[in-house]
Design a protein around this motif. Structure first.
Motif, mmCIF file in Angstrom:
data_model
loop_
_atom_site.group_PDB
_atom_site.id
_atom_site.type_symbol
_atom_site.label_atom_id
_atom_site.label_comp_id
_atom_site.label_asym_id
_atom_site.label_seq_id
_atom_site.Cartn_x
_atom_site.Cartn_y
_atom_site.Cartn_z
ATOM 1 N N GLU A 23 0.842 -1.206 0.000
ATOM 2 C CA GLU A 23 0.000 0.000 0.000
ATOM 3 C C GLU A 23 0.875 1.254 0.000
ATOM 4 O O GLU A 23 0.597 2.218 -0.715
ATOM 5 N N TRP A 24 1.940 1.219 0.801
ATOM 6 C CA TRP A 24 2.867 2.359 0.843
ATOM 7 C C TRP A 24 3.501 2.578 -0.535
ATOM 8 O O TRP A 24 3.578 3.713 -1.031
ATOM 9 N N ALA A 25 3.932 1.482 -1.170
ATOM 10 C CA ALA A 25 4.545 1.588 -2.501
ATOM 11 C C ALA A 25 3.539 2.129 -3.518
ATOM 12 O O ALA A 25 3.895 2.905 -4.410
ATOM 13 N N ALA A 26 2.267 1.714 -3.377
ATOM 14 C CA ALA A 26 1.230 2.146 -4.322
ATOM 15 C C ALA A 26 0.958 3.641 -4.219
ATOM 16 O O ALA A 26 0.559 4.273 -5.197
ATOM 17 N N ARG A 27 1.143 4.201 -3.028
ATOM 18 C CA ARG A 27 0.834 5.612 -2.813
ATOM 19 C C ARG A 27 1.990 6.538 -3.184
ATOM 20 O O ARG A 27 1.864 7.756 -3.070
ATOM 21 N N ARG A 28 3.106 5.979 -3.596
ATOM 22 C CA ARG A 28 4.234 6.830 -3.998
ATOM 23 C C ARG A 28 3.932 7.492 -5.338
ATOM 24 O O ARG A 28 3.196 6.939 -6.162
ATOM 25 N N GLU A 29 4.535 8.643 -5.531
ATOM 26 C CA GLU A 29 4.327 9.404 -6.767
ATOM 27 C C GLU A 29 4.718 8.570 -7.991
ATOM 28 O O GLU A 29 5.812 7.999 -8.023
ATOM 29 N N GLY A 30 3.821 8.471 -8.956
ATOM 30 C CA GLY A 30 4.119 7.781 -10.209
ATOM 31 C C GLY A 30 4.098 6.261 -10.120
ATOM 32 O O GLY A 30 4.520 5.585 -11.056
ATOM 33 N N SER A 31 3.618 5.728 -9.019
ATOM 34 C CA SER A 31 3.606 4.271 -8.851
ATOM 35 C C SER A 31 2.633 3.616 -9.828
ATOM 36 O O SER A 31 1.563 4.157 -10.107
ATOM 37 N N ARG A 32 3.004 2.452 -10.343
ATOM 38 C CA ARG A 32 2.104 1.698 -11.220
ATOM 39 C C ARG A 32 1.286 0.677 -10.432
ATOM 40 O O ARG A 32 0.462 -0.039 -11.000
ATOM 41 N N ILE A 33 1.583 0.582 -9.162
ATOM 42 C CA ILE A 33 0.841 -0.361 -8.313
ATOM 43 C C ILE A 33 -0.455 0.325 -7.858
ATOM 44 O O ILE A 33 -0.415 1.444 -7.350
ATOM 45 N N PRO A 34 -1.597 -0.324 -8.052
ATOM 46 C CA PRO A 34 -2.845 0.288 -7.569
ATOM 47 C C PRO A 34 -2.938 0.178 -6.049
ATOM 48 O O PRO A 34 -2.398 -0.768 -5.459
ATOM 49 N N THR A 35 -3.593 1.154 -5.416
ATOM 50 C CA THR A 35 -3.833 1.029 -3.976
ATOM 51 C C THR A 35 -4.847 -0.104 -3.769
ATOM 52 O O THR A 35 -5.525 -0.543 -4.708
ATOM 53 N N LEU A 36 -4.963 -0.552 -2.531
ATOM 54 C CA LEU A 36 -5.913 -1.634 -2.241
ATOM 55 C C LEU A 36 -7.334 -1.198 -2.606
ATOM 56 O O LEU A 36 -8.117 -1.987 -3.135
ATOM 57 N N GLY A 37 -7.641 0.077 -2.347
ATOM 58 C CA GLY A 37 -8.970 0.596 -2.685
ATOM 59 C C GLY A 37 -9.218 0.576 -4.187
ATOM 60 O O GLY A 37 -10.297 0.179 -4.638
ATOM 61 N N ASP A 38 -8.202 0.985 -4.949
ATOM 62 C CA ASP A 38 -8.353 0.983 -6.412
ATOM 63 C C ASP A 38 -8.459 -0.448 -6.950
ATOM 64 O O ASP A 38 -9.182 -0.707 -7.917
ATOM 65 N N LEU A 39 -7.717 -1.360 -6.315
ATOM 66 C CA LEU A 39 -7.795 -2.765 -6.729
ATOM 67 C C LEU A 39 -9.209 -3.302 -6.486
ATOM 68 O O LEU A 39 -9.789 -3.984 -7.350
ATOM 69 N N GLY B 73 -3.401 -2.425 -13.714
ATOM 70 C CA GLY B 73 -2.448 -2.993 -14.668
ATOM 71 C C GLY B 73 -1.617 -4.100 -14.033
ATOM 72 O O GLY B 73 -2.019 -4.714 -13.040
ATOM 73 N N ARG B 74 -0.437 -4.314 -14.619
ATOM 74 C CA ARG B 74 0.420 -5.398 -14.125
ATOM 75 C C ARG B 74 0.904 -5.168 -12.700
ATOM 76 O O ARG B 74 1.268 -6.101 -12.004
ATOM 77 N N GLY B 75 0.942 -3.889 -12.312
ATOM 78 C CA GLY B 75 1.382 -3.576 -10.954
ATOM 79 C C GLY B 75 0.521 -4.237 -9.888
ATOM 80 O O GLY B 75 0.961 -4.427 -8.746
ATOM 81 N N ALA B 76 -0.700 -4.592 -10.286
ATOM 82 C CA ALA B 76 -1.607 -5.228 -9.321
ATOM 83 C C ALA B 76 -1.074 -6.579 -8.850
ATOM 84 O O ALA B 76 -1.478 -7.081 -7.803
ATOM 85 N N ARG B 77 -0.150 -7.158 -9.641
ATOM 86 C CA ARG B 77 0.412 -8.466 -9.244
ATOM 87 C C ARG B 77 1.113 -8.411 -7.900
ATOM 88 O O ARG B 77 1.248 -9.425 -7.228
ATOM 89 N N TRP B 78 1.594 -7.232 -7.505
ATOM 90 C CA TRP B 78 2.276 -7.128 -6.204
ATOM 91 C C TRP B 78 1.366 -7.521 -5.057
ATOM 92 O O TRP B 78 1.822 -7.959 -4.003
ATOM 93 N N TRP B 79 0.053 -7.356 -5.275
ATOM 94 C CA TRP B 79 -0.900 -7.697 -4.207
ATOM 95 C C TRP B 79 -1.005 -9.201 -3.995
ATOM 96 O O TRP B 79 -1.576 -9.657 -2.993
ATOM 97 N N LEU B 80 -0.478 -9.976 -4.963
ATOM 98 C CA LEU B 80 -0.484 -11.435 -4.777
ATOM 99 C C LEU B 80 0.426 -11.843 -3.619
ATOM 100 O O LEU B 80 0.201 -12.864 -2.971
ATOM 101 N N LEU B 81 1.457 -11.018 -3.368
ATOM 102 C CA LEU B 81 2.442 -11.359 -2.326
ATOM 103 C C LEU B 81 1.775 -11.495 -0.940
ATOM 104 O O LEU B 81 1.831 -12.579 -0.330
#
Lengths: 72, 136
Positions: A23-39, B73-81
């Motif tokens: 979640e912390w990584a997702a909230r960083r500027e320009g992150s491609r990881i969605p937040t848990l809420g967005d997921l 996108g693909r970044g969502a895969r991190w949530w699998l961890l």
């Protein structure tokens, strides 16, 4: 405390720490990881025809969690 | 008096959905829920009614949803961890009987949830999470 109990607690603690880290990584500027809420929002968009399957599943899962921890 | 157009009216969130209303209501509901012991009929009824109301709100479209983000996108895969670690620990401890030696998450939580302040706090978190999902 037995080793097996300690390992179980360690595993659940690790899972919680991983949730916080991703979640912390997702909230960083320009992150491609969605937040848990967005997921969750992405999953909730899933429909089969006119039936909001994802929405029903996520809300139902949260309802069941509350029942499991507070009532059963 | 001039009536607002339907488009403008639809953009204004209902007064009862504002945090200043929702948070105190959830606090009261959580305090009540914290008094109800597990396995009681009252606890079952309470969680079923509250959850049912939330699911109805979430499916009926009576609450304005937040803007929908793009498809994950693909970044969502991190949530699998964390998901894999959590599910593995839960499945293994459940398969081994969910005993004191091999406790599932709910077995570990039971002694904490037996304390009323903790139970009320967790109830509040559950309701807040539910509200977040209803608005998604």
């Amino acid at each position: 405390m037995s080793i097996s109990r300690l390992l179980a607690i360690a595993a659940f603690t690790l899972a919680a720490a991983l949730v916080a880290s991703v979640e912390w990584a997702a909230r960083r500027e320009g992150s491609r990881i969605p937040t848990l809420g967005d997921l969750c929002a992405g999953v909730m968009r899933y429909r089969v025809g006119r039936v909001p399957v994802g929405r029903v599943a996520v809300l139902g899962l949260w309802w069941w969690l509350g029942w499991h921890f507070f009532a059963r | 008096m001039e009536r607002p157009s339907p488009e403008v009216a639809a953009d204004v969130p209902a007064a009862w959905t504002r945090p200043v209303v929702v948070v105190p209501v959830f606090a009261v509901l959580a305090l009540v829920g914290g008094q109800l012991p597990s396995f009681s009929v009252a606890a079952n009824g309470y969680v079923l009614v509250l959850g049912g109301a939330m699911v109805w709100l979430g499916l009926s479209g009576r609450v304005r949803h937040r803007p929908v983000p793009g498809r994950p996108g693909r970044g969502a895969r991190w949530w699998l961890l964390p998901a894999v670690v959590l599910l593995t620990a839960e499945v293994v401890t459940f398969a081994l009987g969910s005993t004191d030696e091999y406790p599932t998450l709910s077995r570990l939580a039971d002694p904490l949830l037996a304390m009323e302040p903790v139970r009320s706090a967790c109830y509040f978190a559950w309701l807040s999470g539910f509200w977040g999902l209803v608005r998604r």
